[in-house]
Design an enzyme around this catalytic site. Structure first.
Site, mmCIF file in Angstrom:
data_model
loop_
_atom_site.group_PDB
_atom_site.id
_atom_site.type_symbol
_atom_site.label_atom_id
_atom_site.label_comp_id
_atom_site.label_asym_id
_atom_site.label_seq_id
_atom_site.Cartn_x
_atom_site.Cartn_y
_atom_site.Cartn_z
ATOM 1 N N LYS A 91 0.824 -1.211 0.000
ATOM 2 C CA LYS A 91 0.000 0.000 0.000
ATOM 3 C C LYS A 91 0.865 1.272 0.000
ATOM 4 O O LYS A 91 1.812 1.396 0.783
ATOM 5 C CB LYS A 91 -0.902 -0.006 1.240
ATOM 6 C CG LYS A 91 -1.869 1.166 1.289
ATOM 7 C CD LYS A 91 -2.732 1.116 2.562
ATOM 8 C CE LYS A 91 -3.557 2.384 2.678
ATOM 9 N NZ LYS A 91 -4.314 2.442 3.940
ATOM 10 N N CYS A 125 -0.140 -0.141 5.593
ATOM 11 C CA CYS A 125 -0.849 -1.432 5.669
ATOM 12 C C CYS A 125 -0.041 -2.418 6.510
ATOM 13 O O CYS A 125 1.066 -2.796 6.130
ATOM 14 C CB CYS A 125 -1.061 -1.988 4.263
ATOM 15 S SG CYS A 125 -1.665 -3.684 4.266
ATOM 16 N N LYS A 150 -6.630 2.169 -7.914
ATOM 17 C CA LYS A 150 -5.821 0.981 -8.251
ATOM 18 C C LYS A 150 -5.574 0.897 -9.761
ATOM 19 O O LYS A 150 -6.526 0.988 -10.541
ATOM 20 C CB LYS A 150 -6.540 -0.284 -7.779
ATOM 21 C CG LYS A 150 -6.674 -0.352 -6.271
ATOM 22 C CD LYS A 150 -7.587 -1.472 -5.822
ATOM 23 C CE LYS A 150 -7.889 -1.347 -4.352
ATOM 24 N NZ LYS A 150 -9.006 -2.175 -3.899
ATOM 25 N N LYS A 186 -11.813 6.381 9.512
ATOM 26 C CA LYS A 186 -12.514 5.337 10.279
ATOM 27 C C LYS A 186 -12.872 5.841 11.678
ATOM 28 O O LYS A 186 -13.933 5.538 12.215
ATOM 29 C CB LYS A 186 -11.670 4.072 10.355
ATOM 30 C CG LYS A 186 -11.557 3.415 8.984
ATOM 31 C CD LYS A 186 -10.465 2.379 8.930
ATOM 32 C CE LYS A 186 -10.193 1.993 7.488
ATOM 33 N NZ LYS A 186 -8.830 1.598 7.232
HETATM 34 N N1 GSH Z 1 -6.109 -10.780 4.844
HETATM 35 C C1 GSH Z 1 -5.358 -9.862 4.009
HETATM 36 C C2 GSH Z 1 -5.742 -8.439 4.353
HETATM 37 C C3 GSH Z 1 -5.156 -7.431 3.393
HETATM 38 C C4 GSH Z 1 -5.830 -6.069 3.523
HETATM 39 O O1 GSH Z 1 -6.825 -5.932 4.223
HETATM 40 N N2 GSH Z 1 -5.255 -5.072 2.848
HETATM 41 C C5 GSH Z 1 -5.847 -3.742 2.803
HETATM 42 C C6 GSH Z 1 -4.815 -2.667 3.165
HETATM 43 S S1 GSH Z 1 -4.175 -2.851 4.814
HETATM 44 C C7 GSH Z 1 -6.283 -3.415 1.391
HETATM 45 O O2 GSH Z 1 -5.723 -3.886 0.431
HETATM 46 N N3 GSH Z 1 -7.289 -2.557 1.268
HETATM 47 C C8 GSH Z 1 -7.698 -2.045 -0.007
HETATM 48 C C9 GSH Z 1 -9.000 -2.588 -0.467
HETATM 49 O O3 GSH Z 1 -9.555 -3.481 0.190
HETATM 50 O O4 GSH Z 1 -9.460 -2.101 -1.481
HETATM 51 C C10 GSH Z 1 -3.865 -10.117 4.216
HETATM 52 O O5 GSH Z 1 -3.483 -10.614 5.295
HETATM 53 O O6 GSH Z 1 -3.078 -9.874 3.296
#
Ligand code: GSH
EC number: 2.5.1.18
Length: 213
Positions: free
Chosen positions: A8, A20, A47, A210
Site C-alpha cells: 500500500k 498497511c 488501483k 474510520k
Molecule cells: N487478509 C489480508 C488483508 C489485506 C488487507 O486488508 N489489505 C488492505 C490494506 S491494509 C487493502 O488492500 N485494502 C484495499 C482494499 O480493500 O481495497 C492479508 O493478510 O493480506
C-alpha cells in the site's frame, strides 16, 4: 526475474510507503531473511489496471517469488517465503502461533469507540495482559530468544495501536505491562522494522476516516 511485492502507498502520497500492517508483515519477512525484492506501491484509492489484473480482489499485499505467479494474502505469502527461503527459519510453533491474535481487532474496536463505557478498552487491556503473561513466561519474543513469524505479524499491528491510540485518544499501553513495553521496543528497533515502517503521519491519516466515521 526479481521477487516483487505490491504494498500500500500512503494515503494521498502515491510515491511513499503506506500504512498497511499486512504489507509491512511481508516486507519484514523478506528483510529478516535478507531476500532482495522490488517494491511496487499501490494507491488503493486509485488501483491501476495491471494490479487489478494480477489480483482481481484488489487487496495488498501481493507477492511474486520471481516466477511471475502472483500470490495474495499475507498468511499465504509468508508461508511461501518460508518454504522458498528457509534461512533463518521464522516458523512459530503451533502452540504459540495465535498469541496476540486478538490484539488488532480489539484495538480497532476501541479506537473507533465513542462510548467510554462499552468495555472496548477493557477488552484490549485483557489481550495485552495475556501477552504480558506469555512474554513473562517465554519472552523476550513470543517464541523465546529469536524473532519468529508471529512477532512479524504482530509488530506492525502494535505500531498502529501505539501511534493511533496515542494520537486519537491520548491512550498508551499501561506502564505496568513491562514485558509488553520491552517487546514493543525490541520489535520497533529492529533494522527490518525501521526499514519497512510507515511514517506516523501516514498511519494517522489512514485511520482518520474510520475514527471520524
Ligand atoms: N487478509 C489480508 C488483508 C489485506 C488487507 O486488508 N489489505 C488492505 C490494506 S491494509 C487493502 O488492500 N485494502 C484495499 C482494499 O480493500 O481495497 C492479508 O493478510 O493480506
Amino acid at each position: 526475474m526479481a521477487v516483487e511485492v505490491c504494498v500500500k502507498a500512503a494515503v494521498g502520497h502515491p510515491d511513499t510507503l503506506g500504512d498497511c500492517p499486512f504489507s509491512q508483515r511481508v516486507l519484514l519477512t523478506l528483510q529478516e531473511k535478507k531476500v532482495p525484492y522490488e517494491m511496487k506501491l499501490i494507491d488503493v484509492s486509485n488501483k491501476p489496471d495491471w494490479f487489478l489484473k494480477i489480483n482481481p480482489e484488489g487487496k495488498v499485499p501481493v507477492f511474486n517469488g520471481g516466477d511471475g505467479k502472483w500470490i495474495a494474502d499475507s498468511d499465504v505469502i509468508v508461508q511461501v517465503i518460508e518454504e522458498k527461503y528457509p534461512t533463518p527459519p521464522l516458523v512459530t510453533p503451533p502452540e504459540y502461533a495465535s498469541v496476540g491474535s486478538k490484539i488488532f481487532s480489539t484495538f480497532v474496536t476501541f479506537l473507533k469507540s465513542k462510548d467510554s463505557n462499552d468495555g472496548s478498552e477493557q477488552a484490549l487491556l485483557t489481550e495485552l495482559q495475556a501477552l504480558e503473561e506469555h512474554l513473562k513466561a517465554h519472552g523476550p519474543y513470543i517464541n523465546g530468544q529469536n524473532v519468529s513469524a508471529v512477532d512479524l505479524s504482530l509488530a506492525p499491528k502494535l505500531y498502529h495501536l501505539t501511534v493511533a491510540l496515542d494520537h486519537f485518544k491520548g491512550w498508551k499501553i499501561p506502564e505496568n505491562l513491562t514485558n509488553v513495553h520491552a517487546y514493543v521496543k525490541a520489535l520497533f528497533s529492529r533494522e527490518s522494522f525501521e526499514k519497512t515502517k510507515a511514517a506516523k503521519e501516514h498511519v494517522i491519516a489512514g485511520w482518520a476516516p474510520k475514527v471520524n466515521a
